[in-house]
Design a protein around this motif. Sequence first.
Motif, PDB file in Angstrom:
ATOM      1  N   ARG A 270       0.828  -1.204   0.000  1.00 39.81           N
ATOM      2  CA  ARG A 270       0.000   0.000   0.000  1.00 39.81           C
ATOM      3  C   ARG A 270       0.861   1.253   0.000  1.00 39.81           C
ATOM      4  O   ARG A 270       0.549   2.246  -0.652  1.00 39.81           O
ATOM      5  CB  ARG A 270      -0.929  -0.020   1.219  1.00 39.81           C
ATOM      6  N   MET A 271       1.966   1.223   0.737  1.00 37.44           N
ATOM      7  CA  MET A 271       2.873   2.365   0.770  1.00 37.44           C
ATOM      8  C   MET A 271       3.508   2.597  -0.597  1.00 37.44           C
ATOM      9  O   MET A 271       3.648   3.735  -1.055  1.00 37.44           O
ATOM     10  CB  MET A 271       3.956   2.151   1.821  1.00 37.44           C
ATOM     11  N   ALA A 272       3.909   1.496  -1.248  1.00 40.14           N
ATOM     12  CA  ALA A 272       4.494   1.618  -2.586  1.00 40.14           C
ATOM     13  C   ALA A 272       3.482   2.208  -3.558  1.00 40.14           C
ATOM     14  O   ALA A 272       3.818   3.090  -4.371  1.00 40.14           O
ATOM     15  CB  ALA A 272       4.967   0.243  -3.073  1.00 40.14           C
ATOM     16  N   ASP A 273       2.246   1.740  -3.475  1.00 39.74           N
ATOM     17  CA  ASP A 273       1.211   2.253  -4.371  1.00 39.74           C
ATOM     18  C   ASP A 273       0.962   3.743  -4.149  1.00 39.74           C
ATOM     19  O   ASP A 273       0.801   4.518  -5.102  1.00 39.74           O
ATOM     20  CB  ASP A 273      -0.096   1.473  -4.173  1.00 39.74           C
ATOM     21  N   LEU A 274       0.923   4.151  -2.878  1.00 36.80           N
ATOM     22  CA  LEU A 274       0.671   5.562  -2.572  1.00 36.80           C
ATOM     23  C   LEU A 274       1.808   6.444  -3.076  1.00 36.80           C
ATOM     24  O   LEU A 274       1.580   7.552  -3.580  1.00 36.80           O
ATOM     25  CB  LEU A 274       0.482   5.745  -1.070  1.00 36.80           C
ATOM     26  N   MET A 275       3.038   5.960  -2.947  1.00 41.39           N
ATOM     27  CA  MET A 275       4.176   6.738  -3.435  1.00 41.39           C
ATOM     28  C   MET A 275       4.119   6.856  -4.955  1.00 41.39           C
ATOM     29  O   MET A 275       4.356   7.932  -5.520  1.00 41.39           O
ATOM     30  CB  MET A 275       5.483   6.090  -2.994  1.00 41.39           C
ATOM     31  N   LYS A 276       3.799   5.765  -5.609  1.00 41.91           N
ATOM     32  CA  LYS A 276       3.664   5.795  -7.067  1.00 41.91           C
ATOM     33  C   LYS A 276       2.566   6.772  -7.483  1.00 41.91           C
ATOM     34  O   LYS A 276       2.754   7.587  -8.394  1.00 41.91           O
ATOM     35  CB  LYS A 276       3.340   4.388  -7.583  1.00 41.91           C
ATOM     36  N   GLN A 277       1.427   6.709  -6.799  1.00 44.68           N
ATOM     37  CA  GLN A 277       0.310   7.600  -7.127  1.00 44.68           C
ATOM     38  C   GLN A 277       0.686   9.057  -6.939  1.00 44.68           C
ATOM     39  O   GLN A 277       0.295   9.920  -7.730  1.00 44.68           O
ATOM     40  CB  GLN A 277      -0.895   7.241  -6.268  1.00 44.68           C
ATOM     41  N   ARG A 278       1.466   9.328  -5.896  1.00 37.08           N
ATOM     42  CA  ARG A 278       1.884  10.706  -5.637  1.00 37.08           C
ATOM     43  C   ARG A 278       2.750  11.217  -6.780  1.00 37.08           C
ATOM     44  O   ARG A 278       2.568  12.344  -7.258  1.00 37.08           O
ATOM     45  CB  ARG A 278       2.654  10.774  -4.317  1.00 37.08           C
ATOM     46  N   VAL A 279       3.700  10.393  -7.210  1.00 40.61           N
ATOM     47  CA  VAL A 279       4.582  10.814  -8.299  1.00 40.61           C
ATOM     48  C   VAL A 279       3.789  11.020  -9.582  1.00 40.61           C
ATOM     49  O   VAL A 279       3.911  12.051 -10.255  1.00 40.61           O
ATOM     50  CB  VAL A 279       5.696   9.763  -8.515  1.00 40.61           C
ATOM     51  N   VAL A 280       2.962  10.041  -9.935  1.00 44.76           N
ATOM     52  CA  VAL A 280       2.173  10.131 -11.169  1.00 44.76           C
ATOM     53  C   VAL A 280       1.234  11.330 -11.116  1.00 44.76           C
ATOM     54  O   VAL A 280       1.079  12.060 -12.106  1.00 44.76           O
ATOM     55  CB  VAL A 280       1.390   8.822 -11.396  1.00 44.76           C
ATOM     56  N   GLY A 281       0.609  11.561  -9.950  1.00 45.87           N
ATOM     57  CA  GLY A 281      -0.305  12.685  -9.813  1.00 45.87           C
ATOM     58  C   GLY A 281       0.391  14.020  -9.977  1.00 45.87           C
ATOM     59  O   GLY A 281      -0.124  14.929 -10.645  1.00 45.87           O
ATOM     60  N   ASN A 282       1.586  14.156  -9.392  1.00 44.92           N
ATOM     61  CA  ASN A 282       2.337  15.409  -9.522  1.00 44.92           C
ATOM     62  C   ASN A 282       2.751  15.660 -10.964  1.00 44.92           C
ATOM     63  O   ASN A 282       2.672  16.782 -11.469  1.00 44.92           O
ATOM     64  CB  ASN A 282       3.574  15.382  -8.628  1.00 44.92           C
ATOM     65  N   ALA A 355       2.465  -4.842 -11.633  1.00 41.57           N
ATOM     66  CA  ALA A 355       2.575  -3.529 -12.271  1.00 41.57           C
ATOM     67  C   ALA A 355       3.360  -2.553 -11.403  1.00 41.57           C
ATOM     68  O   ALA A 355       4.137  -1.733 -11.916  1.00 41.57           O
ATOM     69  CB  ALA A 355       1.180  -2.972 -12.552  1.00 41.57           C
ATOM     70  N   THR A 356       3.187  -2.644 -10.092  1.00 42.60           N
ATOM     71  CA  THR A 356       3.932  -1.770  -9.177  1.00 42.60           C
ATOM     72  C   THR A 356       5.409  -2.117  -9.199  1.00 42.60           C
ATOM     73  O   THR A 356       6.270  -1.226  -9.230  1.00 42.60           O
ATOM     74  CB  THR A 356       3.372  -1.897  -7.746  1.00 42.60           C
ATOM     75  N   SER A 357       5.732  -3.410  -9.192  1.00 39.34           N
ATOM     76  CA  SER A 357       7.131  -3.839  -9.265  1.00 39.34           C
ATOM     77  C   SER A 357       7.788  -3.326 -10.536  1.00 39.34           C
ATOM     78  O   SER A 357       8.909  -2.787 -10.506  1.00 39.34           O
ATOM     79  CB  SER A 357       7.218  -5.364  -9.225  1.00 39.34           C
ATOM     80  N   ARG A 358       7.099  -3.497 -11.653  1.00 45.56           N
ATOM     81  CA  ARG A 358       7.666  -3.048 -12.930  1.00 45.56           C
ATOM     82  C   ARG A 358       7.915  -1.549 -12.924  1.00 45.56           C
ATOM     83  O   ARG A 358       8.961  -1.083 -13.407  1.00 45.56           O
ATOM     84  CB  ARG A 358       6.704  -3.412 -14.068  1.00 45.56           C
ATOM     85  N   MET A 480      -7.339  -5.759 -10.772  1.00 46.59           N
ATOM     86  CA  MET A 480      -8.094  -4.504 -10.683  1.00 46.59           C
ATOM     87  C   MET A 480      -7.196  -3.363 -10.184  1.00 46.59           C
ATOM     88  O   MET A 480      -7.180  -2.263 -10.742  1.00 46.59           O
ATOM     89  CB  MET A 480      -9.289  -4.664  -9.726  1.00 46.59           C
ATOM     90  N   GLU A 481      -6.461  -3.643  -9.107  1.00 50.97           N
ATOM     91  CA  GLU A 481      -5.653  -2.605  -8.473  1.00 50.97           C
ATOM     92  C   GLU A 481      -4.409  -2.258  -9.262  1.00 50.97           C
ATOM     93  O   GLU A 481      -3.714  -1.286  -8.943  1.00 50.97           O
ATOM     94  CB  GLU A 481      -5.298  -3.050  -7.047  1.00 50.97           C
ATOM     95  N   ALA A 482      -4.113  -3.042 -10.286  1.00 50.56           N
ATOM     96  CA  ALA A 482      -2.992  -2.704 -11.166  1.00 50.56           C
ATOM     97  C   ALA A 482      -3.359  -1.573 -12.129  1.00 50.56           C
ATOM     98  O   ALA A 482      -2.480  -0.978 -12.762  1.00 50.56           O
ATOM     99  CB  ALA A 482      -2.568  -3.944 -11.962  1.00 50.56           C
ATOM    100  N   GLN A 483      -4.652  -1.263 -12.222  1.00 50.40           N
ATOM    101  CA  GLN A 483      -5.094  -0.191 -13.118  1.00 50.40           C
ATOM    102  C   GLN A 483      -4.885   1.162 -12.441  1.00 50.40           C
ATOM    103  O   GLN A 483      -5.128   1.309 -11.239  1.00 50.40           O
ATOM    104  CB  GLN A 483      -6.566  -0.379 -13.481  1.00 50.40           C
ATOM    105  N   PRO A 484      -4.439   2.159 -13.183  1.00 53.10           N
ATOM    106  CA  PRO A 484      -4.037   3.438 -12.563  1.00 53.10           C
ATOM    107  C   PRO A 484      -5.153   4.198 -11.855  1.00 53.10           C
ATOM    108  O   PRO A 484      -4.871   4.993 -10.963  1.00 53.10           O
ATOM    109  CB  PRO A 484      -3.491   4.242 -13.752  1.00 53.10           C
ATOM    110  N   ILE A 486      -7.734   2.759 -10.184  1.00 55.38           N
ATOM    111  CA  ILE A 486      -8.364   1.955  -9.142  1.00 55.38           C
ATOM    112  C   ILE A 486      -7.413   1.809  -7.972  1.00 55.38           C
ATOM    113  O   ILE A 486      -6.324   1.246  -8.102  1.00 55.38           O
ATOM    114  CB  ILE A 486      -8.775   0.568  -9.676  1.00 55.38           C
ATOM    115  N   SER A 487      -7.838   2.323  -6.815  1.00 60.85           N
ATOM    116  CA  SER A 487      -7.012   2.255  -5.610  1.00 60.85           C
ATOM    117  C   SER A 487      -7.190   0.913  -4.898  1.00 60.85           C
ATOM    118  O   SER A 487      -6.219   0.245  -4.565  1.00 60.85           O
ATOM    119  CB  SER A 487      -7.379   3.394  -4.659  1.00 60.85           C
ATOM    120  N   ARG A 488      -8.435   0.531  -4.673  1.00 56.39           N
ATOM    121  CA  ARG A 488      -8.733  -0.750  -4.022  1.00 56.39           C
ATOM    122  C   ARG A 488      -9.912  -1.417  -4.709  1.00 56.39           C
ATOM    123  O   ARG A 488     -10.799  -0.739  -5.220  1.00 56.39           O
ATOM    124  CB  ARG A 488      -9.088  -0.555  -2.543  1.00 56.39           C
TER     125      ARG A 488
END
Length: 603
Positions: A270-282, A355-358, A480-484, A486-488
């Motif tokens: 979840r932490m990795a996903d949130l960090m990724k989302q923050r970067v992509v969002g910015n 998807a997060t690992s990649r 599902m959660e691999a899609q940009p 969809i959070s959960r």
Amino acid sequence: MPTTIPGLLREAADKFASLPVLHSRGADGNLAPVTYDELRVLVDRVAAGLVAAGVQPGERVVLVSENRDEWLVADLAIQTAGAISVPLYPSLPAAQVRPLIQRVSARLVIVEDAKQLAKIDAIRAELPLVETIVVIEDGDAPADRKDVIAWAALRTSGDQHLVEVEERYAGVQPDDVATIIFTSGTTGEPKGVMLTQSNLYLNVAAAQKRITLLPGDRMVVLLPLSHAFQRIVTYLALMAACGQYYNRTLRRLMADLHEVRPTIWIIVPRMADLMKQRVVGNVAESPGLKGKIARWALNLAPAIGAAQNNGGQLGGLLKLQQGIAEALVYSKIREQLGLDQLRFAVSGGAALAIATSRWFHGIGVNLVQGYGLTENTPVVSCNPESGPVRYETIGPPVDGCEVRRSETGELLVRGPYVMAGYLDNPEATAEVIDEDGWLHTGDLVEIDPDGHIRIIGRSREIMVLASGKNVAPVAVEEQMEAQPLISRAVVFADGQNVVSALIVPEYEPLWAAVQAAAPSAERDAAGAWLESPAVRQVLDAEIAAANANLASYERVMRYTVLPRDFSLENEELTPTMKIRRTIIAEHFAAEVAAMAGVTAKQG
């Protein structure tokens, strides 16, 4: 060679005496180092204070605190005094803390501050065995209460017992129970997992061979120390002279990362996903040419990561593109995140989406996935921190850990890390540890010829459609959660004609996508916009992309978009951020029933 955690500390203190092991933030806000010598003295004095307070060998001492130096000192001191450390998540409400303290018959409880003291006071009438409460924050310990001891007083109250502490230390044996960790209870009442000194020590030693920590490494600790995985890595850091910095609040996380520049980081997906989302969002909001280049680079990252899977090499064009993206974007992102000196990060506690690992490998962050369960102390397997990484697996088993796949596909584990059993529950113990010593994990797996393990679902969570087809919800949720957008996703299928899902979207990116598709769309505070045709159009595409990777009967055919995320406060998540499917189903019973085509039962 010591085979106990107190012995690990003594050996490390002898070897690294003057090296810093902890870094405390003082009243001035600056970080100050604590050396191994200082830590050993502090642990012994707190252990002596516990002896003075009447703690006996084998007694259970409860610890309720957020991450901080004193948490580790208390944990080590409890064990050095020959007692058993029982950490509880500080986020648990009083109603959940009460039965756990009762079950371990604790006479002494260590709490962090006034908030945790108030929690214990609220249930004190139901805790007749509790005699003493130690408060770590000295200013929060009421001076007029005889049953409360301030941390500073505890440190100095037992100096006359230091000789007895040495005798207690010498008496700690490898087979002694060192800690009782209560499972987070995703499917029922938490069970008290009893782990011995040798369980802990040997698991630490095995982990060090797979994720090697070095003297001088730096680790920002974000996961709760009550979490079994972080606990083992914390002991591993002690063994290896890796400096530890405890993040006290998420609000300070980015500041701590920038200040410390960690070389090692332990996270949950979840932490990795949130960090990724923050970067992509910015980056999505970055204007001009720089924004276009950054978006191009981030869109390229998954392809780079995919090419590097299992030691793969980048082709000519992709290698050229990666070099440009690294120079212009990736290196700057790592620096902005405070991860520019990171050697590797390990994700555990739940499944890490491929998807997060990649994506992380694509931007140059070496994120590897491990696997464990509290009942195995917890580390079972992990991808190596150097060499080829396979994103779709949890790696091969660590040394000393036997694994095999049962006839039903369940992962079985055997070896020196398997727990001593569940506290006061021999029936439950017998259900998970068979007569041959195999621990039944409940996880469905495939094991490759080279020993890599792939999780494909939970045996206890297999759902059966009306057609008789079995659906592993975790596998569907991962897609599902691999899609940009969809959070959960929480999947339901039992007795239904088709698979359905509750969807928590990435609200801001979803709104941006809706505006792009329908510029006249309006957003209301109540969340009615989530039911609009424009939202459906956008999310239908996301669902279709996920379904493309699933068998026809596994595909999500109905879904409901929720106006809020699941929360710890609503007991929909465990303290380690895993979903509690049963409670979520209760809270959203009407939505689940509507998707299934039935009428919800009224409570």
